[in-house]
Design a protein around this motif. Structure first.
Motif, mmCIF file in Angstrom:
data_model
loop_
_atom_site.group_PDB
_atom_site.id
_atom_site.type_symbol
_atom_site.label_atom_id
_atom_site.label_comp_id
_atom_site.label_asym_id
_atom_site.label_seq_id
_atom_site.Cartn_x
_atom_site.Cartn_y
_atom_site.Cartn_z
ATOM 1 N N ILE A 84 -7.183 5.027 1.330
ATOM 2 C CA ILE A 84 -5.964 4.388 1.829
ATOM 3 C C ILE A 84 -6.158 2.882 1.746
ATOM 4 O O ILE A 84 -7.117 2.333 2.312
ATOM 5 C CB ILE A 84 -5.674 4.794 3.287
ATOM 6 N N VAL A 85 -5.268 2.206 1.044
ATOM 7 C CA VAL A 85 -5.387 0.753 0.895
ATOM 8 C C VAL A 85 -4.048 0.086 1.192
ATOM 9 O O VAL A 85 -2.981 0.679 1.014
ATOM 10 C CB VAL A 85 -5.866 0.370 -0.523
ATOM 11 N N SER A 86 -4.126 -1.146 1.636
ATOM 12 C CA SER A 86 -2.900 -1.906 1.893
ATOM 13 C C SER A 86 -2.429 -2.576 0.610
ATOM 14 O O SER A 86 -3.215 -2.776 -0.329
ATOM 15 C CB SER A 86 -3.145 -2.955 2.975
ATOM 16 N N ASP A 87 -1.177 -2.939 0.576
ATOM 17 C CA ASP A 87 -0.643 -3.608 -0.616
ATOM 18 C C ASP A 87 -1.329 -4.950 -0.861
ATOM 19 O O ASP A 87 -1.579 -5.349 -2.001
ATOM 20 C CB ASP A 87 0.883 -3.778 -0.501
ATOM 21 N N THR A 88 -1.704 -5.640 0.214
ATOM 22 C CA THR A 88 -2.396 -6.920 0.042
ATOM 23 C C THR A 88 -3.827 -6.726 -0.473
ATOM 24 O O THR A 88 -4.347 -7.561 -1.220
ATOM 25 C CB THR A 88 -2.430 -7.711 1.366
ATOM 26 N N ALA A 89 -4.464 -5.623 -0.079
ATOM 27 C CA ALA A 89 -5.822 -5.351 -0.557
ATOM 28 C C ALA A 89 -5.838 -5.104 -2.060
ATOM 29 O O ALA A 89 -6.771 -5.516 -2.761
ATOM 30 C CB ALA A 89 -6.406 -4.146 0.178
ATOM 31 N N LYS A 106 -1.202 4.113 -0.859
ATOM 32 C CA LYS A 106 -0.938 2.694 -0.644
ATOM 33 C C LYS A 106 0.027 2.567 0.526
ATOM 34 O O LYS A 106 1.024 3.299 0.597
ATOM 35 C CB LYS A 106 -0.336 2.067 -1.901
ATOM 36 N N ILE A 107 -0.282 1.646 1.453
ATOM 37 C CA ILE A 107 0.578 1.450 2.616
ATOM 38 C C ILE A 107 0.804 -0.039 2.835
ATOM 39 O O ILE A 107 0.008 -0.871 2.391
ATOM 40 C CB ILE A 107 -0.029 2.084 3.894
ATOM 41 N N PRO A 108 1.872 -0.406 3.550
ATOM 42 C CA PRO A 108 2.099 -1.823 3.860
ATOM 43 C C PRO A 108 1.001 -2.377 4.770
ATOM 44 O O PRO A 108 0.412 -1.636 5.566
ATOM 45 C CB PRO A 108 3.451 -1.815 4.592
ATOM 46 N N HIS A 109 0.720 -3.654 4.638
ATOM 47 C CA HIS A 109 -0.301 -4.287 5.480
ATOM 48 C C HIS A 109 0.019 -4.100 6.960
ATOM 49 O O HIS A 109 -0.886 -3.870 7.777
ATOM 50 C CB HIS A 109 -0.394 -5.783 5.152
#
Length: 260
Positions: free
Chosen positions: A56-61, A81-84
């Motif tokens: 699971i990663v954030s969009d900023t990552a 992918k998820i929002p920060h």
């Protein structure tokens, strides 16, 4: 990142699961899963052959660590992918990097304890920072693994994993339910570290292969049952007005003496 599914709702079942795993040892045991958070520890896991059940990663990552995340995705069964803003809800750190991996808790067969190995056995250690520190010392000095009592802190808790700097992912970990009885039945010569002037000085002990040093709870030390089960009682001589040592400090001295 074409193979990444998008999650936007905090009501999503995976988001709820990660939150539960981050905060509860019972949930980790119930699901047989634990969470790794951060770039470095996820790299350590990959390098040690630990497969990711979920990534699971954030969009900023993705923007910041794209190349690493691409490598992680090849080690993951499913990627998300998820929002920060949503990542902040499931993170266990104050300044998250935006990377979480969900992994299966490894099942270590107690029969794999080596007859000629040297082990560190911790009974009811409660502080994850102490567990992390002891594990790092054990790895650095060449111990063959850790033996933990089931009533101690969870080696797969976020705090313990961070404190260990990845060591808890690399060293064999054996969990004993009935600590005293299983130590006695392990076949290892067990050395109980106690605060007792009548016990043998650790400086005089001739440690042989096939042994374990036993370190107890931070406040109460080893239980009477474990002290009775141990073949030998040893102590760290202290000068001045000091009566005892921090559990991690005592473990470091004991491991050094056992491994030298």
């Amino acid at each position: 990142m074409e193979n990444f599914s998008v999650i936007t709702s905090r009501e999503n079942s995976l988001i709820k699961l990660v939150s539960a795993l981050q905060g509860s040892a019972a949930k980790r045991r119930e699901n047989g899963l634990f969470v790794l958070e951060g770039l470095r520890i996820c790299k350590d896991a990959c390098e040690n052959g630990i497969r990711f059940d979920k990534l699971i990663v954030s969009d900023t990552a993705i923007q910041k660590y794209g190349e690493d995340i691409e490598a992680f995705s090849e080690n993951a069964a499913e990627c998300f992918k998820i929002p920060h803003s949503l990542f902040l809800k499931i993170s266990d750190t104050k300044t998250p990097q935006g990377i979480i991996a969900v992994c299966k808790i490894p099942l270590t067969d107690k029969s794999k304890i080596k007859n000629n190995g040297r082990y560190v056995a911790l009974e009811n250690m409660q502080d994850p920072a102490n567990l992390g520190a002891v594990s790092r010392t054990a790895e650095a000095l060449g111990a063959d693994g850790l033996i933990l009592s089931a009533d101690g802190c969870d080696p797969y808790s976020p705090k313990a994993l961070r404190a260990s700097m990845g060591t808890l992912l690399r060293m064999p970990i054996f969990i004993f339910g009935d600590f005293a009885a299983e130590i006695k039945a392990s076949g290892l010569t067990s050395y109980a570290c106690v605060v007792d002037k009548s016990a043998e000085s650790i400086k005089e002990v001739d440690f042989q292969d096939g042994c374990a040093v036993l370190i107890g709870n931070e406040g109460n030390g080893l239980t009477d049952a474990t002290k009775s089960a141990a073949q030998k009682k040893i102590t760290i001589p202290m000068n001045g007005r000091a009566e005892s040592l921090n559990a991690a400090a005592a473990a470091a001295i004991a491991i050094w003496e056992m491994m030298k």
